[in-house]
Motif scaffolding. Sequence first.
Motif, mmCIF file in Angstrom:
data_model
loop_
_atom_site.group_PDB
_atom_site.id
_atom_site.type_symbol
_atom_site.label_atom_id
_atom_site.label_comp_id
_atom_site.label_asym_id
_atom_site.label_seq_id
_atom_site.Cartn_x
_atom_site.Cartn_y
_atom_site.Cartn_z
ATOM 1 N N LEU B 322 16.731 -11.576 -27.536
ATOM 2 C CA LEU B 322 16.340 -11.398 -26.152
ATOM 3 C C LEU B 322 15.512 -12.598 -25.741
ATOM 4 O O LEU B 322 14.580 -12.972 -26.425
ATOM 5 N N MET B 323 15.888 -13.206 -24.639
ATOM 6 C CA MET B 323 15.086 -14.311 -24.123
ATOM 7 C C MET B 323 13.739 -13.753 -23.694
ATOM 8 O O MET B 323 13.702 -12.801 -22.915
ATOM 9 N N PRO B 324 12.661 -14.305 -24.198
ATOM 10 C CA PRO B 324 11.373 -13.813 -23.721
ATOM 11 C C PRO B 324 11.263 -14.089 -22.220
ATOM 12 O O PRO B 324 11.401 -15.221 -21.791
ATOM 13 N N GLU B 325 11.062 -13.062 -21.494
ATOM 14 C CA GLU B 325 11.087 -13.202 -20.044
ATOM 15 C C GLU B 325 9.821 -13.887 -19.550
ATOM 16 O O GLU B 325 8.717 -13.531 -19.942
ATOM 17 N N ARG B 326 10.006 -14.910 -18.750
ATOM 18 C CA ARG B 326 8.826 -15.539 -18.155
ATOM 19 C C ARG B 326 8.554 -14.785 -16.867
ATOM 20 O O ARG B 326 9.082 -15.101 -15.802
ATOM 21 N N ARG B 327 7.779 -13.736 -17.009
ATOM 22 C CA ARG B 327 7.567 -12.943 -15.817
ATOM 23 C C ARG B 327 6.307 -13.410 -15.102
ATOM 24 O O ARG B 327 5.453 -14.063 -15.689
ATOM 25 N N ARG B 328 6.239 -13.056 -13.889
ATOM 26 C CA ARG B 328 5.070 -13.448 -13.110
ATOM 27 C C ARG B 328 3.904 -12.573 -13.533
ATOM 28 O O ARG B 328 4.020 -11.353 -13.557
ATOM 29 N N ALA B 329 2.841 -13.211 -13.914
ATOM 30 C CA ALA B 329 1.674 -12.448 -14.346
ATOM 31 C C ALA B 329 0.849 -12.069 -13.114
ATOM 32 O O ALA B 329 0.638 -12.891 -12.231
ATOM 33 N N ARG B 330 0.436 -10.818 -13.094
ATOM 34 C CA ARG B 330 -0.366 -10.353 -11.962
ATOM 35 C C ARG B 330 -1.841 -10.507 -12.319
ATOM 36 O O ARG B 330 -2.325 -9.886 -13.266
ATOM 37 N N VAL B 331 -2.481 -11.386 -11.614
ATOM 38 C CA VAL B 331 -3.875 -11.717 -11.945
ATOM 39 C C VAL B 331 -4.781 -11.230 -10.821
ATOM 40 O O VAL B 331 -4.524 -11.491 -9.645
ATOM 41 N N LEU B 332 -5.817 -10.509 -11.206
ATOM 42 C CA LEU B 332 -6.810 -10.055 -10.235
ATOM 43 C C LEU B 332 -8.091 -10.850 -10.482
ATOM 44 O O LEU B 332 -8.546 -10.968 -11.621
ATOM 45 N N VAL B 333 -8.629 -11.396 -9.400
ATOM 46 C CA VAL B 333 -9.884 -12.133 -9.534
ATOM 47 C C VAL B 333 -10.955 -11.359 -8.772
ATOM 48 O O VAL B 333 -10.822 -11.140 -7.566
ATOM 49 N N VAL B 334 -11.952 -10.925 -9.517
ATOM 50 C CA VAL B 334 -13.055 -10.203 -8.878
ATOM 51 C C VAL B 334 -14.204 -11.204 -8.757
ATOM 52 O O VAL B 334 -14.876 -11.523 -9.746
ATOM 53 N N PRO B 363 -9.014 -2.607 -6.768
ATOM 54 C CA PRO B 363 -8.020 -2.442 -5.719
ATOM 55 C C PRO B 363 -6.813 -1.685 -6.269
ATOM 56 O O PRO B 363 -6.730 -1.442 -7.469
ATOM 57 N N SER B 364 -5.905 -1.307 -5.386
ATOM 58 C CA SER B 364 -4.717 -0.616 -5.882
ATOM 59 C C SER B 364 -3.787 -1.649 -6.508
ATOM 60 O O SER B 364 -3.900 -2.850 -6.260
ATOM 61 N N GLY B 365 -2.876 -1.175 -7.322
ATOM 62 C CA GLY B 365 -1.921 -2.080 -7.971
ATOM 63 C C GLY B 365 -2.233 -2.226 -9.439
ATOM 64 O O GLY B 365 -3.294 -1.824 -9.920
ATOM 65 N N ASN B 366 -1.285 -2.791 -10.126
ATOM 66 C CA ASN B 366 -1.387 -2.963 -11.563
ATOM 67 C C ASN B 366 -1.567 -4.430 -11.883
ATOM 68 O O ASN B 366 -0.892 -5.268 -11.286
ATOM 69 N N PHE B 367 -2.430 -4.748 -12.808
ATOM 70 C CA PHE B 367 -2.673 -6.152 -13.112
ATOM 71 C C PHE B 367 -2.560 -6.405 -14.611
ATOM 72 O O PHE B 367 -2.897 -5.548 -15.421
ATOM 73 N N ASP B 368 -2.054 -7.577 -14.923
ATOM 74 C CA ASP B 368 -1.973 -7.960 -16.331
ATOM 75 C C ASP B 368 -3.297 -8.537 -16.805
ATOM 76 O O ASP B 368 -3.674 -8.383 -17.951
ATOM 77 N N VAL B 369 -3.951 -9.217 -15.902
ATOM 78 C CA VAL B 369 -5.201 -9.890 -16.248
ATOM 79 C C VAL B 369 -6.178 -9.726 -15.098
ATOM 80 O O VAL B 369 -5.780 -9.807 -13.933
ATOM 81 N N THR B 370 -7.440 -9.475 -15.428
ATOM 82 C CA THR B 370 -8.474 -9.460 -14.395
ATOM 83 C C THR B 370 -9.567 -10.445 -14.808
ATOM 84 O O THR B 370 -9.997 -10.452 -15.963
ATOM 85 N N LEU B 486 -5.800 -20.888 -17.989
ATOM 86 C CA LEU B 486 -4.380 -20.577 -18.110
ATOM 87 C C LEU B 486 -4.023 -20.128 -19.526
ATOM 88 O O LEU B 486 -3.212 -19.223 -19.718
ATOM 89 N N ASN B 487 -4.640 -20.752 -20.523
ATOM 90 C CA ASN B 487 -4.405 -20.304 -21.905
ATOM 91 C C ASN B 487 -4.853 -18.865 -22.088
ATOM 92 O O ASN B 487 -4.213 -18.085 -22.781
ATOM 93 N N THR B 488 -5.996 -18.541 -21.495
ATOM 94 C CA THR B 488 -6.511 -17.181 -21.642
ATOM 95 C C THR B 488 -5.539 -16.179 -21.007
ATOM 96 O O THR B 488 -5.250 -15.131 -21.585
ATOM 97 N N ILE B 489 -5.041 -16.525 -19.833
ATOM 98 C CA ILE B 489 -4.086 -15.629 -19.173
ATOM 99 C C ILE B 489 -2.833 -15.488 -20.043
ATOM 100 O O ILE B 489 -2.339 -14.382 -20.291
#
Lengths: 937, 628
Positions: B322-334, B363-370, B486-489
């Motif tokens: 399976l090709m590792p999917e390069r998905r868009r990461a959802r980042v929340l910045v507080v 906020p509403s929504g799901n995030f990969d990283v905050t 970016l590495n951390t994300i």
Amino acid sequence: MSPREELLSPRVRKILWGLFIVAVTLGLVWAYQRYVVGPHAPQYKWAREGKNYELLEPRTLGLLFVTPLLLFVLGRSLADLPWQQRVLAVLFRVAFVGLVALGLARLARTAETSKVATVFVIDVSDSVEDPSLEDARKVVESAIDARGKEDEVRLITFAKRPRLIPLEAAGGKPVVPPISELRHGTKQALEKLGVDKPGAGSDVQAAMQLAYGVFPPGFLKRMVVVTDGVETNGDLLAESNRARGFDVKVFTVPFRRPPPGEVALRSVQVPEKVDIGQPFDVVANVYSSRQTTARAQLYQGEALNGLDGVKDLELKPGENEVKFKSVVRVGGQVTYALKLGDIKDDKFSENNQYAVTVDVPGRPTVLYVEGQPQRATYLSGALTAQQFDVDVRTPSAFPSSVKELERYDFVVVSDVPREAFGEASQDLLERYVRDLGGGFLFAGGEAGYGLGGWAHTTMERILPVRMDAERKKEMPSVAMALVIDRSGSMTGLPMEMAKSACKATVTTLEGDDLIEIIAFDSTPIRYVKFQPARYRSRINNEIARVQPGGGTEIFPALDMAYQDISVVQARKKHVILLTDGRAPTQGLKDVVQAMIAESITLTTVGLGDGADHELLRMLADTGGGRYHAVPDPNSLPKIFTRETEMIARQAAVEEWFPVQVVTNVDFLKGMSMASAPLLHGYVATQMKETPAQLILASDNGEPILARWRVGLGYTLAWTSDVKNLWAVDWLRWSGFGKFWGQLVREHMRHKHRRELDMKTEVVGGRVHAVVDAFTVDERFDNEIESKLFVIGPEPGGERKEFPMKQTAPGRYEADFQLEKYGSFLLRAEHNKTTKKGETSNVGVSYGHVSNPYPREYASFEPDLERLSRAALAGGGKVDPEAKELFDPAGEKIVYFEQLWSRFIMAAIAMFLLDLLVRRIRIFDRKFVPKRRKHAAH
Amino acid sequence: MLFAGLPFATLLTIAAVAGGLTVVFYILKLRRRPVAVPYSRIWERILRDKEATSWWSRLKRLLSLLLQLALLSLLLLALGDPRIAGSLIQGRNVVVLVDASASMKATDVDPTRLEVAKREVKKLVRGLGGTDRMLIAQMDAAVMPLSTMTGEVSDLETAVDQLKATDTRADVKRGLRFALDSLRGLTKPEIVLVSDGAVGDPKELSAGLDFEGVETRYIPVGRSGKNVAISGFSVRRYPLDKARYEVMLEVANTNEEPVDVELTLIGDGQVVDVSRLSLQANERLPRFYKDLAGASRTLEAKIKLADGQNDALPADDHAFALMPERRRARVLVVTPGNTYLEATLLLDEYLDVTSVAPAKYPPSGNFDVTIFDGVAPPLAPNTGGSLYLNPPEEGSPVKLGRAMQEFGFDVWDKKHPIVRWMSMGDIQVAKGHSFKPEKEDKVVGASEAGPILVSGRRSGRKFVALGFDPRDSDFVLRVAWPLFVLNTINDFIEEDTSYVSSFFTGDVWHIPAPSGAEVASLKAPDGKIHSVPIKEGRAVYLGDQAGFYELLVKTEPEPTTSMFAANLSNLDESKIKPAESLELGGKPALLPSGFDPGMRKEIWLYLLIAALIVSSIEWFTYHRRITV
């Protein structure tokens, strides 16, 4: 006679009967072939009213082949039975045989039940204490009490291996054996299973797999895992999930008693990279279940750790971090063993020691070739203090092979004249730097660079500086006075060679340079007065005139030279005195001191054994020049040429100057070059083009330190010296050692070109090692043949080899079982095969793993989360009530019910009917009246 | 002797009724047919003789009755299902380990090796002695007993029918260990291994196992067959250019002669490449497909012999990746506002960034990283991994140490993914705090006074904490700053180069899953859905099928789905040449003996057969007037 008897003759009847039997036989054979054994025979499986039926052994229907025999016997029957009864009898008998055959064919059908069988899987590993086991026994006993009439209970205990414990019945009720029988390790046979005690492990997965095999068929399956959740092998979660797939409901019961008084060494960590002489921390993680005290002893190898060997610990409940300072003085594999003793409250001693091994690279070795070995102590002392091993050699002892040179991480060639360092040695040096990635520093001095005649050599080619330094225009010219002994003893070859030397000097000088030649015996004569060297032919003619004379009086000649040279204008003023005899010494020293006071330097040359070498040496030392003892007159021209080059070409710049940092390279970090003392001279050179890199320069921008890459290694040019001549003040500078130490460290040869990171983990005594290989441009490095060497347990363990298999782009993995406990070193070698079939090393990886003791003794607190997830995955719950274990909860299990007995009962009925028709006349009962009637007629 | 059939009372009743009826039938006299004969004298003599031998007549009658009663007794006894009590005679206890690994799917014998193995085991089952007991276990990468230790032939036969080959390797050692555990303490223990012998290193088989007193037997299955295999197939993302991938495919010829194979690559179900390869005898040929940036998500590789013949083991001719999917990461910045942070997050086009003021968190929504900039509110479930910049004491995942001034990174873990390839040594910080990390936390960077960059997990969720405000340092002015963020994300969303695309069948898989959930649904390649537990952010499952799997975790507001591939990729399994002999416990394992397939252990079978024989004898003697 019956009507039939009348119709058919016995013969015909027999034939017909025979035909009938044959037809029946053929019919049976066809049917058997078609419906039972043939390739198109149906599967005797069918469903009816929601139940599945199956004929397990349809082949036994072949018993019906007995039918033709029955018919045959019937045909020859002597029994007195009406034909109807005969027919019935044979039908009943065939039916009887058929029913028995069906019974043997074993018809079975699915049936449902909700009986429950519960298997208790109890952890009896060493980490479980007797009171906890007693709790577990009670859990089983209460389950036995709560079970239904038809329910079953089984018991398996496990530690390293599982064991089925028979539950003997007493009064119809199973009895759980006492704790001593539940524990493993009581029987000798168990001890043989491995190197460990049988209790030194927890493999709940193996126990659960064993449990699947003890569920009786036709029962709902329940499993109760009673454990602390600490597993050393296997995976409770995965197996619980799998169990659910096999319709086994898994419940978990954690041991809830507080852990016993226990102190365990969880880990001992040393930094990944340890350098010789650099102090570092050895960090131990000590678990204690209670507040207690202990004494920790840290061993480095066989001896107590020097800096920090023994510590008395006050341990609080939980994890405690203990740090020990340590330092490694000698490179190699160093094993640290931490031992805990004098513990107040401790159950297991197995976990009180922990060893870890670290591979400390040995000191780097520097080869220091010094033209003036007596002055080598300055640099060698400084490098030794910087944790280098320094091998000082004279130029003649330079290694003769690359293999010998390969031992060194860095090579310094200092102040060595070209003639002392052959072409072969220069080529070796080039290969050492270019192919082996070695580091090389060429240091100046009086025999360095142009002064040593190094121009246009291999050495010049590999260095980042050119040696044909053109004199700067603003520089004043040179004035040189040659004071030549023409005493009688010089007659012949010495005189001729002295003249040649003078001519060579004139040739070497630039046209604007001034030269004077004074020849002396008892009195000095100016053969050549100070004049520019461009008048070479005239000067040479004058030189040719020199003839040997009488005695030897140095002073007047030297004084004449001093008087003459002191009045000419020149930046450099130098006098060369050549003599082969002894002369009065009076006043000589004074005149030389007067000369040096005016920056007029003096070099002396003593020819042959008759020369007053001590005097000449003293004069040269006082005069700031060099002394040459020349046994062979033939070498005079060479010496004069070099002296002249040194002076006339302005190669050596002798003046006090500060060094200036041009490029701030890594090894200068932490060095305050501004505080570096002044240098007192250097050999003038010119920088080559980029990529040659100028690091330090003189105040007028000439190279002092420069470097560039040659192949895999570095060459560095240090145009000053490393001794007490030009760098005399540097020797007293506090940063002298650090400067050279850091310089060498940055540029020295890294014996392995590439070190690939290796990640290791130990799970259940199994090591999994992963190496990721990337190319320089961060792509994957593929098709590496990697071998992993495992050495241990240290110290002195055996060495085993495992292949590392490529499992993905750039990834290489190995997986193996550690057979012993202790500390292990891992070293992977990565090779590639070239197209020519040659194998070349492309990198190495280092690592170490510790498997100090069975992990059973590492944790003593239940992993409640794991147990809760396992119950969730297994469809059960944590801490179930005894009744819940036998609650079918609406579940039913389907099992096969054998129906053969019903056919046998039917067969008995058929048997009775058969008997009936053969014992009682049912048909033709009225035959007597009929006969009578017939008779009456 | 035990009776496992009908209850004794029922048997007695049946015996009484049937026996009674039988006797009654014999008491009743069959009316003879009178026959008129012309010469009465002769018949009188005959009758006189007959009377003289009436005792013989009675005897024949009695014999007949006895035959009938014997027949009835045999039937009744069979109904009682008599068993020989185990305690009387100590029988053998046999564990039959049936190899059900992938190599047993080989078709070099008809129809497959496993079917042949089943036939062999059934022979053993039918040949069990009267007091013998047997346990049948399926052995692949795990062990699964399919029956109890029983003498019930029908149960054992049912167990044999349940044997099913998987796509995994054979862990014979585990199987043997299980067998020894099962046989511990039992009389006459015996292990029968039914396998093709494709078991890896035979020397390793018995190491550390104690076979003392245990008979070991081996039934080899299979002939030899031509086989080529895909022994490796995986996809990996490049560490720098994460939009591109490299595929490794290894094809192996396990035969002693060269073969040509046709290799087909399939992307998302479409054939993308067909090539022909020549493999020498026993050659492993790795191939690398570099710089792939395809739209294909699923990759399959198939091989077949170029000459059109079938190879003997189809199971290893198909591999999945399976090709590792390069998905868009959802980042929340507080954050109350941080230009440097916002500018950094603009650098990666694959980030969906949402910024909120601290008061509006969550906020509403799901995030990969905050990213928490100077704040540390209680974590909401939709947070994902969290990066704390200068966290306050309250809410910080790591306890704060002492306040520091004028410091920098004196040491940092150069191999850690979040600071890899970065120079941290020249960062100057005006003020900040050190941390007091917990035991399992990883100190990524530290100044002389203590840790200032720490990573770890709290409640299964990853965090990274930086002990100072980057704006109080020159960090934000250096190249290291955007790399760090970016590495951390990347580290949080596990788009790391350590990610390798497929799992191996037979291993326990720890599949990355959104943290917080307890269970996930796993859809296997056969379409079946399994519920799997999640621990520490990993779904745990022991998989035995090759193919594509889909993991579904219920998260709010929408479920999270991820795919992965599993392969056999085991060269030992693909070497299908069977081993003719095996050494177990230091001695050669011989063929089983003492199993006589002609003998069945159920006594009732023999009783019924005896009944049939008696019935036939009775039929013959009755009709020939030997008995009456």
